[in-house]
Design an enzyme around this catalytic site. Structure first.
Site, PDB file in Angstrom:
ATOM      1  N   ASP A 115      -3.226 -18.035   0.255  1.00 33.90           N
ATOM      2  CA  ASP A 115      -4.252 -18.660  -0.591  1.00 33.90           C
ATOM      3  C   ASP A 115      -4.922 -19.814   0.163  1.00 33.90           C
ATOM      4  OD1 ASP A 115      -1.802 -19.946  -0.722  1.00 33.90           O
ATOM      5  OD2 ASP A 115      -1.871 -20.349  -2.879  1.00 33.90           O
ATOM      6  N   ASP A 140      -6.328  -7.171   4.283  1.00 33.13           N
ATOM      7  CA  ASP A 140      -7.462  -6.531   3.618  1.00 33.13           C
ATOM      8  C   ASP A 140      -8.366  -7.591   2.989  1.00 33.13           C
ATOM      9  OD1 ASP A 140      -9.007  -4.450   2.369  1.00 33.13           O
ATOM     10  OD2 ASP A 140      -7.969  -4.911   0.495  1.00 33.13           O
ATOM     11  N   TYR A 162       0.822  -1.209   0.000  1.00 31.51           N
ATOM     12  CA  TYR A 162       0.000   0.000   0.000  1.00 31.51           C
ATOM     13  C   TYR A 162       0.857   1.261   0.000  1.00 31.51           C
ATOM     14  CZ  TYR A 162      -4.613  -2.072   0.903  1.00 31.51           C
ATOM     15  OH  TYR A 162      -5.808  -2.740   0.796  1.00 31.51           O
ATOM     16  N   LYS A 208       2.896 -15.308   1.946  1.00 32.52           N
ATOM     17  CA  LYS A 208       3.146 -16.091   0.735  1.00 32.52           C
ATOM     18  C   LYS A 208       4.640 -16.368   0.699  1.00 32.52           C
ATOM     19  CE  LYS A 208       1.237 -17.199  -2.743  1.00 32.52           C
ATOM     20  NZ  LYS A 208       0.730 -18.555  -3.132  1.00 32.52           N
ATOM     21  N   ASP A 240     -12.100  -9.484   4.570  1.00 35.54           N
ATOM     22  CA  ASP A 240     -13.370  -9.377   3.830  1.00 35.54           C
ATOM     23  C   ASP A 240     -14.003 -10.750   3.616  1.00 35.54           C
ATOM     24  OD1 ASP A 240     -13.512  -6.651   3.631  1.00 35.54           O
ATOM     25  OD2 ASP A 240     -13.688  -6.602   1.445  1.00 35.54           O
TER      26      ASP A 240
HETATM   27  C1  IPM Z   1     -10.329  -1.306   3.954  1.00 34.79           C
HETATM   28  C2  IPM Z   1     -10.573  -0.724   2.590  1.00 34.79           C
HETATM   29  C3  IPM Z   1      -9.424   0.188   2.245  1.00 34.79           C
HETATM   30  C4  IPM Z   1      -8.162  -0.647   2.186  1.00 34.79           C
HETATM   31  C5  IPM Z   1      -9.597   1.002   0.957  1.00 34.79           C
HETATM   32  C6  IPM Z   1     -10.902   1.763   0.938  1.00 34.79           C
HETATM   33  C7  IPM Z   1      -8.430   1.919   0.722  1.00 34.79           C
HETATM   34  O1  IPM Z   1     -10.746  -1.745   1.666  1.00 34.79           O
HETATM   35  O2  IPM Z   1     -10.210  -0.521   4.918  1.00 34.79           O
HETATM   36  O3  IPM Z   1     -10.290  -2.516   4.073  1.00 34.79           O
HETATM   37  O4  IPM Z   1      -7.865  -1.270   1.161  1.00 34.79           O
HETATM   38  O5  IPM Z   1      -7.446  -0.650   3.181  1.00 34.79           O
HETATM   39 MG    MG Z   2     -10.862  -3.693   2.496  1.00 36.94          MG
END
Ligand code: IPM
Ligand code: MG
Length: 355
Positions: free
Chosen positions: A222, A246, A142, A189, A250
């Protein structure tokens, strides 16, 4: 106590969910005799519109003057569809994380037993799941060197970590694991990436030196994605670099049935934290009273716990949310029927429970 709270509502459903969390905050402040001082700041697309900067200095000052920051969401489709846009709302979030030193991102992913039927996987697999993601938030790909070259025929992003960055986040991982089941799974990884091999080595060294009583395991990212879906209950604390954290958080969030319920905290060295729902700005439902405010409200609870030293308020709020859900209060994202509550109605019911 005086609680100085920065309110950064942002874009999309950000303002509507933040508004509900403020109502809850005020009601708790009244009940427990805390004086609430709110100061708001612009962030994201709304800040670009006004300052041409998604995280302007004005907002940074508001954050610096606060004990905790409530953050709604950022993002706007008008930027998503324009790869050439020079400024983007998301840059505001990254700039904020970096400038405030918010390197530790905590994402508790706990299922509500009364919502098991909402999960995309079998109830018996998801039941009991309680994972804490500890995601590194101010380094890695990032923030590494990036750019274009060869007349715009080549693009690159670089994943970079130094030893100290890995140690400080791994420490947080082990410390939280200690308070839970003493099990930490570090995701990488290492079969491909040098940075990952460095993570493994550094985390293992720290484990041997300071946390050897805990159980440390390593898993390829993975495989971890797959394992989360097959058997989420095998995990307790998952430690991950920025990008893997990240993505994996999710996946786990989705398993719980709705991302509309999951909070997060981003902390710096001084525990001044930013508290944010895991969901995004959801522009498709913004302004329709459909958003689930509970992720934001549970983020407020994390603010009580991690920045404001008010664990009892956090416990009380968490308990009230569980009670609300088992009473059957549902926004559209977690409703099985065609009847559901509006964003503000959920907060109202919650405040009644808290009273
Ligand atoms: C998160 C989001 C952010 C990230 C984006 C919006 C920059 O997906 O906080 O998980 O990738 O960190
Ligand atoms: Mg995110």
């Amino acid at each position: 106590m005086i609680l100085k709270i920065a309110v950064l509502s942002g874009d999309g459903i950000g303002p509507e969910v933040t508004k509900q969390s403020i109502k809850v905050l005020k009601s708790l402040g009244k009940k427990f005799n805390h004086k609430i001082e709110l100061e708001s700041g612009l962030v994201g697309a709304v800040a670009i519109d006004k300052y041409n900067d998604p995280y302007p200095d004005e907002t940074h000052q508001v954050c610096l003057n606060s004990d905790a920051i409530l953050f709604g969401a950022i993002g706007d489709p008008k930027y998503d569809n324009d790869p050439k846009a020079k400024v983007r709302p998301e840059q505001g979030l990254l700039k904020m994380r970096k400038k405030l030193g918010l390197y530790a991102n905590l994402r508790p992913t706990k299922v509500f037993e009364s919502l098991l039927e909402m999960s995309p996987i079998k109830e018996e697999r998801i039941s009991g799941t309680d994972i804490l993601f500890v995601r590194e938030l101010t380094g890695g790909i990032y923030f590494g060197e990036r750019g274009r070259k060869d007349n715009d025929n080549f693009a690159f992003d670089t994943c970079e970590y130094n030893r100290d960055e890995i140690i400080r986040i791994a420490k947080i991982g082990f410390e939280y694991a200690q308070k839970r089941s003493s099990k930490l799974c570090c995701v990488d990884k290492a079969n491909v990436l040098e940075v990952s091999r460095f993570w493994r080595e550094t985390v293992s060294d720290l484990h041997n030196k300071n946390f050897s009583s805990q159980e440390l395991s390593h898993m390829l990212a993975d495989n971890a994605a797959m394992q989360l879906v097959i058997d989420p209950n095998q995990f307790d604390v998952i430690l991950a670099s920025n990008l893997f954290g990240d993505i994996l958080s999710d996946i786990a969030a989705t398993l719980t049935g709705s991302i509309g319920m999951l909070p997060s905290a981003s902390l710096n060295e001084k525990n001044v934290g930013m508290y944010e729902p895991c969901h995004g700005s959801a522009p498709d439902i913004a302004g329709k009273y459909l958003a689930n405010p509970l992720a934001m409200i549970l983020s407020l609870s994390m603010a009580f716990r991690y920045s404001l030293n008010l664990d009892s308020l956090a416990d009380e709020l968490d308990k009230a949310v569980r009670c609300l859900i088992s009473n059957g209060a549902r926004t559209k994202d977690i409703a099985n029927e065609s009847t559901f509550l509006k964003t503000s109605e959920v907060a109202k019911e919650l405040i009644e429970i808290l009273k």
